[in-house]
Design a protein around this motif. Structure first.
Motif, PDB file in Angstrom:
ATOM      1  N   GLU A 281      54.760  31.544  36.630  1.00 15.33           N
ATOM      2  CA  GLU A 281      54.601  30.725  36.530  1.00 15.33           C
ATOM      3  C   GLU A 281      55.190  30.206  37.454  1.00 15.33           C
ATOM      4  OE1 GLU A 281      57.017  33.329  33.422  1.00 15.33           O
ATOM      5  OE2 GLU A 281      55.530  33.728  34.587  1.00 15.33           O
ATOM      6  N   ASP A 282      55.410  30.505  37.991  1.00 14.20           N
ATOM      7  CA  ASP A 282      56.475  29.526  39.858  1.00 14.20           C
ATOM      8  C   ASP A 282      55.488  29.550  40.431  1.00 14.20           C
ATOM      9  OD1 ASP A 282      59.148  30.913  39.154  1.00 14.20           O
ATOM     10  OD2 ASP A 282      58.639  32.735  39.170  1.00 14.20           O
ATOM     11  N   LEU A 283      54.225  29.171  39.899  1.00 14.98           N
ATOM     12  CA  LEU A 283      53.094  28.680  41.332  1.00 14.98           C
ATOM     13  C   LEU A 283      53.119  28.158  41.239  1.00 14.98           C
ATOM     14  CD1 LEU A 283      50.322  32.113  40.562  1.00 14.98           C
ATOM     15  CD2 LEU A 283      51.631  31.734  42.718  1.00 14.98           C
ATOM     16  N   THR A 284      52.455  27.540  42.284  1.00 11.98           N
ATOM     17  CA  THR A 284      52.918  25.804  42.401  1.00 11.98           C
ATOM     18  C   THR A 284      51.159  25.855  42.702  1.00 11.98           C
ATOM     19  OG1 THR A 284      52.983  25.476  44.367  1.00 11.98           O
ATOM     20  CG2 THR A 284      54.803  25.618  43.280  1.00 11.98           C
ATOM     21  N   GLN A 285      50.845  24.233  43.132  1.00  9.02           N
ATOM     22  CA  GLN A 285      49.545  24.122  43.408  1.00  9.02           C
ATOM     23  C   GLN A 285      49.021  24.060  44.951  1.00  9.02           C
ATOM     24  OE1 GLN A 285      48.240  20.111  42.007  1.00  9.02           O
ATOM     25  NE2 GLN A 285      48.767  20.490  40.105  1.00  9.02           N
ATOM     26  N   ASN A 286      50.238  24.623  46.045  1.00  8.78           N
ATOM     27  CA  ASN A 286      50.526  24.686  47.212  1.00  8.78           C
ATOM     28  C   ASN A 286      50.253  25.848  47.989  1.00  8.78           C
ATOM     29  OD1 ASN A 286      51.076  24.798  49.603  1.00  8.78           O
ATOM     30  ND2 ASN A 286      53.257  24.660  49.797  1.00  8.78           N
ATOM     31  N   MET A 287      49.307  26.388  48.334  1.00  7.59           N
ATOM     32  CA  MET A 287      49.262  28.218  48.961  1.00  7.59           C
ATOM     33  C   MET A 287      50.092  28.868  49.263  1.00  7.59           C
ATOM     34  SD  MET A 287      48.079  30.487  48.679  1.00  7.59           S
ATOM     35  CE  MET A 287      45.602  30.478  48.113  1.00  7.59           C
ATOM     36  N   TYR A 288      50.720  27.340  50.480  1.00  9.15           N
ATOM     37  CA  TYR A 288      51.848  27.542  50.670  1.00  9.15           C
ATOM     38  C   TYR A 288      53.165  27.681  50.575  1.00  9.15           C
ATOM     39  CZ  TYR A 288      47.795  28.561  53.438  1.00  9.15           C
ATOM     40  OH  TYR A 288      46.915  29.148  54.407  1.00  9.15           O
ATOM     41  N   GLU A 289      53.626  27.670  49.802  1.00  2.00           N
ATOM     42  CA  GLU A 289      55.168  27.796  49.004  1.00  2.00           C
ATOM     43  C   GLU A 289      55.192  29.124  49.257  1.00  2.00           C
ATOM     44  OE1 GLU A 289      57.705  24.949  47.109  1.00  2.00           O
ATOM     45  OE2 GLU A 289      55.434  24.874  46.747  1.00  2.00           O
ATOM     46  N   ARG A 290      56.863  28.381  49.758  1.00  2.00           N
ATOM     47  CA  ARG A 290      57.523  29.256  50.380  1.00  2.00           C
ATOM     48  C   ARG A 290      58.818  29.604  49.564  1.00  2.00           C
ATOM     49  NH1 ARG A 290      55.811  30.829  56.954  1.00  2.00           N
ATOM     50  NH2 ARG A 290      53.769  31.630  56.361  1.00  2.00           N
ATOM     51  N   GLU A 291      60.410  30.401  49.774  1.00  5.28           N
ATOM     52  CA  GLU A 291      61.159  29.903  50.136  1.00  5.28           C
ATOM     53  C   GLU A 291      62.368  28.923  50.582  1.00  5.28           C
ATOM     54  OE1 GLU A 291      63.023  31.494  47.203  1.00  5.28           O
ATOM     55  OE2 GLU A 291      61.456  32.455  46.827  1.00  5.28           O
TER      56      GLU A 291
ATOM     57  N   TYR B  12      44.596  23.815  52.075  1.00  2.46           N
ATOM     58  CA  TYR B  12      45.857  23.350  51.578  1.00  2.46           C
ATOM     59  C   TYR B  12      45.578  21.896  51.571  1.00  2.46           C
ATOM     60  CZ  TYR B  12      46.052  25.050  57.021  1.00  2.46           C
ATOM     61  OH  TYR B  12      46.363  26.042  57.911  1.00  2.46           O
ATOM     62  N   GLU B  13      45.000  21.565  50.344  1.00  2.52           N
ATOM     63  CA  GLU B  13      44.394  21.262  49.539  1.00  2.52           C
ATOM     64  C   GLU B  13      45.588  21.259  47.965  1.00  2.52           C
ATOM     65  OE1 GLU B  13      41.195  22.582  45.877  1.00  2.52           O
ATOM     66  OE2 GLU B  13      39.868  22.073  47.976  1.00  2.52           O
ATOM     67  N   LYS B  14      46.220  21.193  47.967  1.00  2.00           N
ATOM     68  CA  LYS B  14      47.239  20.855  45.632  1.00  2.00           C
ATOM     69  C   LYS B  14      46.324  20.386  44.716  1.00  2.00           C
ATOM     70  CE  LYS B  14      51.062  20.596  49.385  1.00  2.00           C
ATOM     71  NZ  LYS B  14      52.460  20.257  49.976  1.00  2.00           N
ATOM     72  N   THR B  15      45.988  21.382  44.504  1.00  2.90           N
ATOM     73  CA  THR B  15      44.744  21.366  43.005  1.00  2.90           C
ATOM     74  C   THR B  15      45.504  22.311  41.873  1.00  2.90           C
ATOM     75  OG1 THR B  15      43.270  22.658  43.850  1.00  2.90           O
ATOM     76  CG2 THR B  15      43.367  19.553  44.210  1.00  2.90           C
ATOM     77  N   PRO B  16      45.058  22.272  40.557  1.00  5.13           N
ATOM     78  CA  PRO B  16      45.185  23.171  39.620  1.00  5.13           C
ATOM     79  C   PRO B  16      43.579  24.750  40.141  1.00  5.13           C
ATOM     80  CG  PRO B  16      44.554  21.344  38.606  1.00  5.13           C
ATOM     81  CD  PRO B  16      44.949  20.880  39.892  1.00  5.13           C
ATOM     82  N   ARG B  17      42.734  24.092  40.816  1.00  7.86           N
ATOM     83  CA  ARG B  17      41.817  25.197  41.845  1.00  7.86           C
ATOM     84  C   ARG B  17      42.683  26.106  42.443  1.00  7.86           C
ATOM     85  NH1 ARG B  17      35.905  24.540  41.986  1.00  7.86           N
ATOM     86  NH2 ARG B  17      36.514  22.593  41.180  1.00  7.86           N
ATOM     87  N   MET B  18      43.684  25.436  43.209  1.00 13.33           N
ATOM     88  CA  MET B  18      44.204  26.209  44.120  1.00 13.33           C
ATOM     89  C   MET B  18      45.360  26.902  43.518  1.00 13.33           C
ATOM     90  SD  MET B  18      45.196  27.846  47.145  1.00 13.33           S
ATOM     91  CE  MET B  18      44.125  26.664  48.449  1.00 13.33           C
ATOM     92  N   ARG B  19      46.242  26.563  42.380  1.00 19.95           N
ATOM     93  CA  ARG B  19      47.119  27.448  41.538  1.00 19.95           C
ATOM     94  C   ARG B  19      46.648  28.545  41.078  1.00 19.95           C
ATOM     95  NH1 ARG B  19      49.088  28.463  36.728  1.00 19.95           N
ATOM     96  NH2 ARG B  19      51.886  28.319  36.747  1.00 19.95           N
ATOM     97  N   ASP B  20      45.437  28.519  40.498  1.00 17.84           N
ATOM     98  CA  ASP B  20      44.555  29.621  39.566  1.00 17.84           C
ATOM     99  C   ASP B  20      43.766  30.468  40.941  1.00 17.84           C
ATOM    100  OD1 ASP B  20      44.466  29.314  37.018  1.00 17.84           O
ATOM    101  OD2 ASP B  20      42.791  28.386  37.209  1.00 17.84           O
TER     102      ASP B  20
END
Length: 721
Positions: free
Chosen positions: A489-499, A290-298
């Motif tokens: 490019e649509d990825l965010t730092q949130n693994m659980y980003e949904r529509e 649930y962390e929101k970091t550049p690491r999570m985005r990668d």
């Protein structure tokens, strides 16, 4: 009708119940095999043509499933889920397979999904790939029996995390990391491939052809539900890392290719932890999902890369074995990351549940939540994962037993699947039907979650689904609303980003789906741009009205929770927990409360006791208003005898109880305009027509109780002269 009311009243007095909705009526049928010509026999209404090379299923120019000899005519597939295990009886013998396949055809199914075949073949086996010979024989014979009845197949390449390894007795559990390993470990991939070679690429003696080359095999899910994030959630244990240690070396290799040095990685991430060095492959995985970091985005970008390459490799392997059908990996888990993983696939398959339950043990719980209260969010989640211009298949869905609201599933999913122009719909279970109550297997001694075959409410919903969805009573949307995606490019730092919820609500009006963004793509007022802006939903709604796709009389008002489709056939009211469908051949309503009176097109219904689903469908392919033979579906609720809960709201199960199944007593007023004499007769769960309980002339108008003289039922037959 007076005699029926007297019987219901007598039952109330005998049981000492104070309210009609406290009464539970035991089902009397034992055999559930339909007789030919029964009102529930849809084999003539929904014929299954022979399966041969000419009728092989292909993807047509519009990205829909269609027969090779009629590519311009998309096919809708109503799927029978065959997820058998020894606990549910396993594969039937040859006589049972013939009877079962015939019954599936009569119930309106035209495709079957084989699920956990690997576990069934390896049950009790100690050596790798030492398949049980009797189970293999029964599996192959059933495939042939289905094909003879015009029922296509879809197949999991593997379902169990134990694959075809010998020596395991937990094949239906979540133990083992094979779903991850098959994507990153060569030995495990070869194990997966050998199963395809031995089971799918080996000639079936009952068809004379290997299943993988058989025109009956429409689609393969290479490995059921193997999205990396979803699998890691299932394996998460308290006190353990949230991501498998198997991922770290592969993740470091990926980071090395992307960044080269620790310095460059640190610059991109804004720093790394002490002791982490890319050169030493010691970069850690996120400590929390649930962390929101550049690491999570990668990490998400890494998952996309692994899943894309794995899907491509599995697809190529199946093609090399001779498969010409549809390959649809990663059939679960919505979100930006998984949508991008599926972006290169030729088709998308997805699973979804309302009130999901993870096991059968006492103490398990559900929310007792209506799917209409959140405007069918579980359906909209699927809609937002679809890629437009490609086949879309729902490989699993259900509104699970013992939810009081599960009658909604029979109208919500088939109606919206039709509106969305989806290709396949599969309500998940051990099997969609049984030949009889009382089989002595652990999962058939009472109704359970996923045991839809034993549940009269689920069965009533599947009957309605055959009409709304497969027969095509509900029209597909003439408009599609693209949700543009650029890429990583649509990825965010949130693994659980949904529509966004506000945007997927558009699926209640018209078809929606993902579409690759491109500079050459024409701009449209009906396009959802990237990045997402939830406020765009109101703009698109206005554009639908301006373009006349929405009728001026369309009652959609998102602020009031009211949504009406562009076809004017489907209406959902989330505040009243009510949904209606009105088409030429079917009119239906699902309601949590119906003390008022509602008129659809021809059907007027009201003054109901309790919750339920009520539908009237023409069986003679005429409009409801002029049909002479109509099926009435009236589903309330059902429980097992002696079923007990740990709480008053009936959320937590204490004891599932035993057979016989009991149907909750209910009654409702309804009427249909018309001329001539008419009768209404209960139809048993076995399809047998019973003596009439009401008759008259002119308009059909009566109060209908599900407490029939020969026991409770969910079906009635109207015959008009």
């Amino acid at each position: 009708m007076l005699r029926l009311a007297a019987l219901a009243l007598a039952f109330l007095l005998l049981t000492g119940a104070s309210r009609a909705d406290d009464v539970w009526l035991p089902v009397r049928e034992v055999s559930l095999e339909l007789q030919s010509g029964s009102p529930l026999d849809f084999s003539a209404l929904l014929p299954n043509p022979p399966i041969n090379e000419q009728s092989r299923i292909v993807i047509n120019a519009a990205g829909r499933l269609a027969r090779a000899d009629a590519p311009a005519n998309p096919q809708r597939f109503l799927c029978a889920s065959l997820g058998w295990s020894p606990a549910s009886g396993g594969f039937p013998d040859h006589d049972g397979a013939d009877r079962y396949a015939r019954q599936l055809k009569m119930h309106g199914y035209n495709i079957a999904r084989f699920h956990f075949v690997d576990a069934a073949l390896m049950f009790g086996r100690t050596a790798d790939f030492d398949f049980d010979p009797e189970t293999m024989d029964r599996f192959r014979y059933l495939m042939a029996a289905l094909k003879r009845n015009g029922i296509y197949w879809m197949m999991d390449g593997l379902s169990s995390t134990r694959g075809a390894y010998g020596g395991y007795d937990d094949r239906w559990n979540l133990a083992g990391e094979m779903k991850l390993e098959v994507q990153i470990d060569e030995k495990t991939f070869q194990h997966w491939l050998k199963f395809q070679q031995l089971v799918l690429a080996t000639v079936n003696p009952y068809t004379g052809i290997a299943p993988i080359r058989d025109p009956a095999l429409v689609a393969i899910i290479p490995f059921n539900e193997n999205s990396i994030e979803f699998d890691s959630v299932l394996h998460q244990r308290e006190g353990q890392p949230q991501y498998s240690r198997l991922l770290q070396p592969v993740f470091n290799t990926w980071l090395q290719k992307r960044y080269g040095t620790t310095a460059e990685l640190s610059k991109a991430w804004g720093g790394v932890a002490a002791g982490e060095r890319l050169e030493d492959a010691t970069i850690g995985l996120p400590a929390s999902r649930y962390e929101k970091t550049p690491r999570m985005r990668d990490l998400q970008a890494f998952f996309i890369d692994v899943e894309t390459r794995s899907a491509e490799r599995m697809t190529a392997a199946l093609r090399a074995l001779g498969f010409r059908g549809v390959v649809a990996p990663y059939n679960n888990w919505p979100g930006v990351q998984t949508s991008l993983s599926r972006s290169g696939q030729q088709a998308v398959a997805m699973n979804t549940y309302q009130d999901w339950i993870g096991g059968y043990e006492p103490g398990r719980s559900l929310e007792q939540k209506s799917s209409l209260a959140d405007a069918a969010a579980y359906m909209r989640m699927l809609a937002g994962a679809r890629w437009l211009g490609r086949p879309f298949m729902v490989t699993e869905y259900d509104h699970l037993f013992w939810s009081h609201y599960r009658y909604e599933a029979g109208i919500v999913m088939p109606a919206y699947a039709a509106l969305q122009n989806w290709d396949l719909l599969c309500r998940h279970g051990h099997g969609p039907i049984v030949l009889a109550y009382g089989e002595d297997f652990a999962h058939k001694r009472q109704m359970l979650p996923y045991a839809i075959a034993l549940d009269p409410v689920a069965r009533a919903g599947e009957t309605l689904a055959a009409l709304l969805y497969r027969r095509g009573d509900v029209l597909g949307s003439p408009a599609s609303i693209p949700f543009r995606m650029r890429g990583v490019e649509d990825l965010t730092q949130n693994m659980y980003e949904r529509e966004p919820d506000a945007l997927t609500a558009l699926a209640l009006l018209a078809a929606i789906g993902l579409q690759k963004d491109a500079p050459s793509a024409p701009a449209s007022a009906l396009t959802v741009a990237s990045p997402r802006d939830p406020a765009a939903a109101a703009t698109i709604l206005s554009a639908l009205r301006d373009s006349k796709l929405l009728d001026p009389e369309n009652g959609t008002d998102a602020g009031k929770g009211i949504f009406e489709s562009v076809t004017n056939e489907i209406s959902l009211d989330r505040n009243r927990l009510r949904m209606t469908v009105k088409t030429g051949r079917t009119e239906a309503i699902a309601f949590a409360d119906l003390t008022d009176t509602v008129t659809l097109a021809n059907l007027t219904v009201g003054n109901a006791v309790g919750r339920g689903l009520f539908a009237v469908s023409a069986l003679d392919d005429q409009p409801v208003g002029s049909s002479r033979r109509l099926l009435v579906i009236y589903a309330t609720d059902a429980q097992n005898t002696a079923m007990r809960f740990s709480d008053r709201e009936e959320r937590v199960i204490a004891d599932y109880g035993r057979l016989p199944v009991r149907i909750k007593a209910g009654s409702v007023d309804f009427s249909l305009p018309g001329k001539g004499r008419w009768t209404i007769s209960p139809v048993g769960l076995d399809g047998r027509v019973q003596p009439a309980v009401a008759r008259g002339s002119g308009a059909v108008a009566t109060r209908l109780s599900n407490a029939g003289p020969k026991g409770p039922t969910t079906y009635f037959l109207i015959e008009r002269q």
